[in-house]
Design a protein around this motif. Structure first.
Motif, short mmCIF file in Angstrom:
data_model
loop_
_atom_site.label_atom_id
_atom_site.label_comp_id
_atom_site.label_asym_id
_atom_site.label_seq_id
_atom_site.Cartn_x
_atom_site.Cartn_y
_atom_site.Cartn_z
N ILE A 1 1.48 11.41 -10.25
CA ILE A 1 0.62 12.60 -10.27
C ILE A 1 1.49 13.85 -10.32
O ILE A 1 1.24 14.78 -11.07
N ARG A 2 2.54 13.85 -9.51
CA ARG A 2 3.42 15.02 -9.51
C ARG A 2 4.05 15.24 -10.87
O ARG A 2 4.25 16.36 -11.30
N PHE B 1 0.83 -1.20 0.00
CA PHE B 1 0.00 0.00 0.00
C PHE B 1 0.87 1.25 0.00
O PHE B 1 0.65 2.19 -0.78
N ILE B 2 1.88 1.25 0.85
CA ILE B 2 2.75 2.43 0.94
C ILE B 2 3.46 2.67 -0.38
O ILE B 2 3.53 3.80 -0.88
N ILE C 1 1.96 6.31 -7.12
CA ILE C 1 0.89 7.10 -7.71
C ILE C 1 1.13 8.58 -7.45
O ILE C 1 0.97 9.42 -8.35
N LEU C 2 1.58 8.88 -6.25
CA LEU C 2 1.88 10.27 -5.93
C LEU C 2 2.94 10.81 -6.88
O LEU C 2 2.83 11.92 -7.41
N LYS D 1 2.61 1.72 -3.33
CA LYS D 1 1.68 2.15 -4.36
C LYS D 1 1.31 3.62 -4.16
O LYS D 1 1.17 4.37 -5.11
N TRP D 2 1.17 3.97 -2.92
CA TRP D 2 0.87 5.37 -2.58
C TRP D 2 1.91 6.29 -3.22
O TRP D 2 1.60 7.25 -3.90
N TYR D 3 3.18 5.96 -2.99
CA TYR D 3 4.23 6.85 -3.50
C TYR D 3 4.37 6.75 -5.01
O TYR D 3 4.69 7.74 -5.66
N LEU E 1 13.05 9.12 0.84
CA LEU E 1 12.67 10.35 0.14
C LEU E 1 13.87 11.27 0.01
O LEU E 1 14.13 11.84 -1.05
#
Lengths: 82, 505, 494, 131
Positions: free
Chosen positions: C411-412, C400-401, C407-408, C403-405, C487
């Motif tokens: 998007i960015r 989940f984590i 997709i983020l 995939k979160w990043y 990050l």
């Protein structure tokens, strides 16, 4: 003169490579490939890489060829037709 | 919002209590079955009790918060009990408690897994209620989705399997859409996902198109659970297939988790001003209106009692959406209060349906002639709730309708009142026949005139196990009591009005 | 200069040394080999953990082999991202090795077991070296060791399908290695150096744009084959499904990722930002291929009947995820890709080991045969379920984590289409994973199929499986341990 | 293309292409391996040409050669490694060829890969599939 000799070698290299690829008889192909390796070794010698030339002559033309020949003997000599 | 956020482990404990009872169940030997089951009930009772102890503080304007984990600075899993969350948690813990007690007698005892998943689900959905931000909400929401799957397919019949499959398909697709919505929200909200303020997003940081996209993906994602009309497909299958306590919870709580998500989106994420500016509320209102009417019409055509109730739920949950979409004080108040109201009514109705099923084996309404004499208490409670659903005073249903109507006037859109009236009529059209069949028809009365001789006797007190009847009676009583004394402290009005008064001063 | 500066090189050489010594031990005391093989890997893992926190933020640890200074000597270069991946490699190889002891009794004939361990250690060491090296020719050498040992390990059972799959792998893998070699040659020809840091500074100055582009394309193709990027993935489903399960776990969980990471290094550490516009076109093409991979792998996985082939296709799909994260060219995307390497490594290794458990105990390979499996093998099935949840990307797992990043990041970068592709990928994953979970838990199989109601696999095989599946959960909940530093490291790479 | 004035590079690329062609197009697996070797040697050739400078001498310090005129020794050192690697790949692949021929009786890659897996023919898909 230098260049002419080099070019001759290169033409030979390409020719042997093509022959090795196209030969129907696998054993012939392997032998031609061994010749190709030898020419390659000579070429390297001309490019001032004597130790590599030596290695290639031993490994490329020697060991590899032997391996290929053994394989061909253990399998079949002719390429299959469809 | 007066920000008196106190650190407290109570939210965490409330969430963990069902798990503790679950572990206790595992610890005891299989032979002590009754002990294990009561432990489970005790777990949900304890979590309700503990939750209730927070009430004074909440009314005082406090919020309780605890951080569980975080990914980066602003992306954290945090539990916060704010007024809205507390409100949702209270009703769900209450309904859950009753349903668990009910299940002890209802569920085949060989299946302890039902209780395990009940406990798990309760914990997850409490987590939803307590979530301090969308990230946490999503995590618990997804876990709840998958935790509730075994509840639906519990009976393992082909129908149940198919229903469960459909549920999963809808839920997974919705989860994906929702996931996108949240990531986009995170991106355009400058990393702010919290529910702490009213309206995080603004046109300053994001384009109109982006905000609209976020809103509609949210609506679609939560809309599947909240059964907004084109996305409702799993509901009518899942409810009849699940055991009755599970369908009571599905309808009373799990559907509400979607609705609660939409409430959060409207209040805390977008804020009413932004919704008005974007104009997206119109779509929401139209969808809700369509759902209310169409679902009621569908409900008319169903013969299976639980299926009819399921369609009824679809329509009723859209009251909440409609109330939000009015963007008016009373509308929002009515919508959010309906969360509880509907949970009480529909929970009771499904539990009644369960008793009918267990005691008479009848699933279809047309077979239920004379059930009222066999199961008087159950059917009286059923009738009370059914009447409440139509909006008869004095009941919770009436309050909802009244507030929604008033909201419609505030929003100067009287057309909503027509929708509400039509809905009430349709509700009457599909509930009254059930009551009629149960009390005024009986076996062998087909020939007119012979009726009087065969009328069965009313027998009180012997109809079913107390564990089945008591939850029903409690709920039916509450439907009336909350309807009359709605502004008693701790009842929905006292909590919801606090929030709504801040949003619509 | 503390002793810890030497740790990376020890981490790499210990397994290689172990591989050299293992045949002697095998000759003397064959029964000790499975245990002795654990030692070097355990030591590497330990050293890796000791290194955590030593590397200054936003910097890297540079070690010069034999004391030669970088442009001439070989440099070992470990930054945060690299150390992260090295630890993943160490942990998963260690666990799969623990698992191997019992498992290979079933699939590998006694005469080849020592060879198995030798190759295994060779592969582990090569993966570590591959990740850590700061010299692109050295990169090639480690890649070749890695490739050779993996070819041999795929074929180690010696049955016809295995040899065929391995040969298919060789036929694609060997030319790809040569392409990497050629690419290295091109880079050397325009810069005159092989050191990555040196290259990074010189590439910006050299004017040979065409050569650089060609070189980058060759790198992409070369590593793309090894990492099984979509059109070049043909070898993967065969090789990964036919190899013994611990090897499948390594191939699927680590090898493809390490190769993807090599491309990350080449893209961000060698070509760097100044050249990003230069390779941008290629990177776009990679993005398209990756998006296709996500969808193709997912759809193919749904249609499979064999469990291991299905998992292998799922890998094709997930490699697409990783590449989509890389081609987003944002810190979030890269973080997502790196975290996905961890998550995918754990989850996929776990899935393959679970599949191995079914093969070990029942000889079942087909998905159909798993109906009702949980009655006999509850532990395996629960671990499988947990890992699948991570593969789908359902919270609170690591999937989940990541995939979160991912997709983020997309998007960015404004790559909307890829965002949708990633989302559909997870829907596809849900379809193929939930199907199996459904079979295992909610469907009664034939009674005689799972008659032995109490027997699961021996603990030696269960512990690694559970360690991996709990790992996915752990890194989902405690992602704050890694995400902030990832990050930062990603931002540093960019 | 400033690089192409040097015909060594052109030759190396030509040989590389011949090798690649063989690996991809020829169906006999021994031929494919020969192609692989041609590819490899061509790349080595390319490396050595990189280090070469006109009129250079071998990089051996023992004599009295002028260091400034020596050819670059680094590519040569690299290639030494490369040759060993190439040899091991070839040896491994050839041993696989022998194994494959024993079990499938063919060297034709199409026939080899077309052959159905014995396992897949066993149990036909029974059951209703998805839920």
């Amino acid at each position: 003169m230098e260049t002419a000799l080099n070019l001759t070698f290169i033409v030979l290299l390409v020719a042997t490579a093509l022959m090795a690829v196209w030969a129907r008889d696998l054993l012939a192909a392997v032998i031609i490939f061994s010749v190709y390796s030898l020419i390659m070794a000579l070429m390297w010698q001309r490019l001032q890489a004597p130790d590599l030339a030596l290695t290639e002559a031993a490994v490329g033309a020697g060991v590899t060829t032997v391996l290929f020949v053994v394989t061909v003997f253990k399998t079949r000599r002719r390429e299959e037709e469809e | 919002m007066p920000d008196k956020s106190t650190f407290s482990v109570i939210p965490l404990i409330v969430i963990l209590l069902p798990w503790i009872s679950l572990l206790a169940i595992l610890a005891f030997p299989k032979k002590a079955e009754r002990l294990r089951l009561w432990l489970c009930a005790l777990g949900s009772l304890a979590s309700f009790g503990l939750l209730f102890s927070l009430l004074p503080g909440i009314l005082d304007g406090k919020t309780y918060t605890i951080k569980l984990a975080s990914v980066v600075e602003s992306l954290e899993m945090r539990l916060t009990v704010d007024t809205l969350g507390f409100y949702f948690a209270l009703i769900l813990a209450f309904l859950w408690m009753l349903a668990t007690i009910y299940s002890i007698s209802y569920i085949d005892h060989k299946h302890n897994r039902f209780f395990a998943f009940m406990a798990m689900c309760e914990s997850f959905i409490l987590g939803c209620a307590f979530s301090a931000n969308m990230f946490t909400y999503f995590i618990f929401y997804e876990m709840m989705t998958f935790g509730s799957y075994p509840l639906i397919i519990h009976e393992e019949t082909t129908i149940a399997r198919r229903a469960g499959y459909k549920y999963l398909v809808y839920a997974v697709a919705a989860g994906t859409v929702l996931f996108f919505a949240i990531v986009a929200h995170y991106f355009w909200g400058n990393g702010e996902l919290g529910f702490g303020s009213y309206g995080v997003l603004s046109l300053e940081f994001a384009s109109r198109a982006a905000l609209t996209t976020i809103f509609f993906t949210y609506l679609a994602g939560f809309g599947v659970k909240a059964a907004i009309m084109p996305l409702h497909g799993w509901v009518p299958d899942a409810h009849p297939a699940a055991p009755s306590p599970a369908s009571a919870l599905l309808s009373g709580v799990i559907l509400k988790a979607g609705a609660f998500g939409i409430i959060r989106v409207c209040f805390n994420v977008f804020g009413t001003d932004l919704l008005r500016e974007l104009g997206v509320y119109v779509v929401m209102a139209v969808l809700a209106c369509i759902t209310i009417v169409v679902a009621s019409v569908f409900a008319l055509t169903q013969d299976n009692l639980k299926r009819r109730l399921a369609y009824s739920s679809i329509g009723q949950v859209s009251y909440i959406i409609l109330g939000l979409a009015m963007l008016a004080h009373d509308g929002a108040l009515g919508g959010v209060m309906h969360l509880t109201h509907h949970a009480l009514m529909k929970g009771c109705l499904f539990l009644c349906a369960g008793v009918i099923l267990v005691k008479t084996g009848k699933k279809n309404i047309s077979e239920m002639a004379g059930v009222g004499y066999q199961l008087p208490i159950t059917m009286i409670c059923f009738s009370v709730c059914a009447l409440a659903m139509m909006g008869t005073p004095p009941s919770v249903g009436f309050i909802t309708k009244w507030l929604l109507g008033s909201g419609a006037l505030q929003a100067s859109l009287p057309v909503y009142i027509i929708i509400l009236l039509v809905s009430a009529l349709l509700n009457a059209a599909y509930f009254l026949p059930i009551i009629y069949i149960a009390f005024f028809r009986w076996e062998g009365d087909e020939v007119e005139g012979h009726g009087e001789t065969h009328r069965p006797k009313l027998v009180f007190g012997k109809e079913a196990d107390h564990k089945l009847v008591v939850p029903i009676v409690i709920l039916a009583l509450l439907v009336v009591v909350v309807g009359i004394w709605s502004n008693v402290t701790g009842f929905p009005y006292s909590l919801v009005s606090r929030v709504v008064n801040v949003i619509f001063p | 200069m503390g002793a810890w500066r030497h740790f990376p090189i020890f981490m790499i050489t210990l397994p290689l040394l172990g591989a050299v010594l293992m045949p002697f031990l095998g000759y003397l005391r064959e029964r000790w080999v499975p245990y002795a093989a654990l030692l070097p890997l355990a030591a590497s893992t330990l050293l890796g953990f000791l290194l955590v926190g030593r590397i200054p933020a936003g910097d890297h640890l540079s070690y010069h082999l034999g004391g030669w200074e970088p442009p001439f000597g070989i440099e070992i270069r470990v930054d945060h991202v690299g150390l992260f991946l090295m630890l993943v490699v160490c942990a998963i190889t260690l666990l799969a090795l623990v698992y191997s002891r019992r498992y290979i009794e079933k699939e590998v004939s006694p005469g080849r077991r020592t060879a198995y361990y030798v190759l295994y250690l060779l592969m582990s060491g090569a993966m570590l070296g591959f990740t850590a090296t700061g010299d692109i020719f050295n990169l090639f050498v480690f890649m070749e060791i890695l490739a050779l040992s993996s070819y041999a390990l795929v074929a180690i059972t010696g049955n016809r399908n295995a040899v065929r799959a391995a040969f298919k792998y060789v036929l694609m893998g060997a030319p790809s290695s040569i392409m990497v070699l050629l690419a290295v040659g091109f880079l050397y020809s325009v810069t005159g150096t092989l050191n990555m840091a040196d290259l990074a500074s010189r590439i910006a100055e050299s004017g040979y744009t065409e050569v650089l582009v060609v070189s980058y394309i060759l790198f992409v193709i070369g590593f793309g084959v090894k990492a099984a990027l979509f059109p070049l993935h043909m070898w993967l489903p065969d090789a990964h499904s036919i190899a013994p399960s611990p090897i499948s776990a390594l191939l699927s969980g680590l090898l493809v990722e390490v190769c993807a990471f090599a491309l990350v290094r080449i893209t961000f550490s060698v070509f760097t930002r100044s050249a990003t516009d230069l390779v941008g076109g290629t990177a776009d093409a990679v993005g398209v291929a990756a998006a296709a991979a996500v969808l193709y792998g997912g759809i193919m996985a749904i249609t499979q009947k064999d469990l291991k082939v299905m998992i292998a296709y799922s890998t094709v799909s997930h490699i697409g995820y990783i590449f989509l994260g890389i081609t987003a060219f944002t810190a979030e995307g890269l973080t997502g890709a790196m975290y996905h390497m961890l998550d995918h490594g754990l989850a996929k290794a776990c899935l393959f080991l679970c599949a191995g458990n079914f093969i070990y105990l029942k000889g079942y390979r087909r998905i159909e045969e798993l109906r009702g499996a949980w009655r006999q093998m509850p532990w395996t099935c629960f671990a499988f379920a947990l890992a699948s949840i991570s593969v789908i990307g359902i919270p609170p797992t690591a999937g989940f984590i990541s995939k979160w990043y991912l997709i983020l990041g997309n998007i960015r970068a404004g790559k909307w289409l890829y965002t949708i592709v990633l989302l559909s990928g997870s829907i596809l994953a849900a379809v193929y994973c939930l199907r199996i979970i459904y079979y295992m838990f909610f469907q009664a199989g034939k009674e005689e199929a799972w008659e032995d109601a109490s027997r699961d696999v021996p603990p030696g095989m269960l512990v690694p499986v559970w360690a991996l599946s709990l790992g996915t959960l752990f890194f989902g909940v405690f992602s704050y341990l890694l995400i902030p530093s990832l990050l930062k490291a990603s931002a540093y790479l960019l | 293309m400033r690089l192409l004035h040097n015909y060594h590079y052109a030759a190396a690329m030509a040989l590389f292409c011949i090798g690649l062609y063989t690996v991809i197009v020829r169906r006999n697996i021994i031929k494919k391996l020969i192609g692989l070797n041609i590819m490899e040697t061509s790349v080595f050739f390319f490396y050595i040409s990189l280090g070469y400078l006109d009129g250079g001498v071998a990089p051996i310090h023992a004599g009295s050669a002028d260091p400034a005129r020596m050819v670059n020794p680094i590519p040569q050192a690299l290639i030494l490694t490369g040759i060993v690697v190439a040899l091991s790949v070839t040896a491994l692949a050839l041993s696989m060829v022998i194994l494959l021929y024993r079990q499938y009786g063919t060297l034709d890659v199409d026939r080899l890969m077309r052959e159905e897996e014995p396992a897949a023919e066993g149990a036909a898909g029974e059951g209703e599939g998805g839920a």
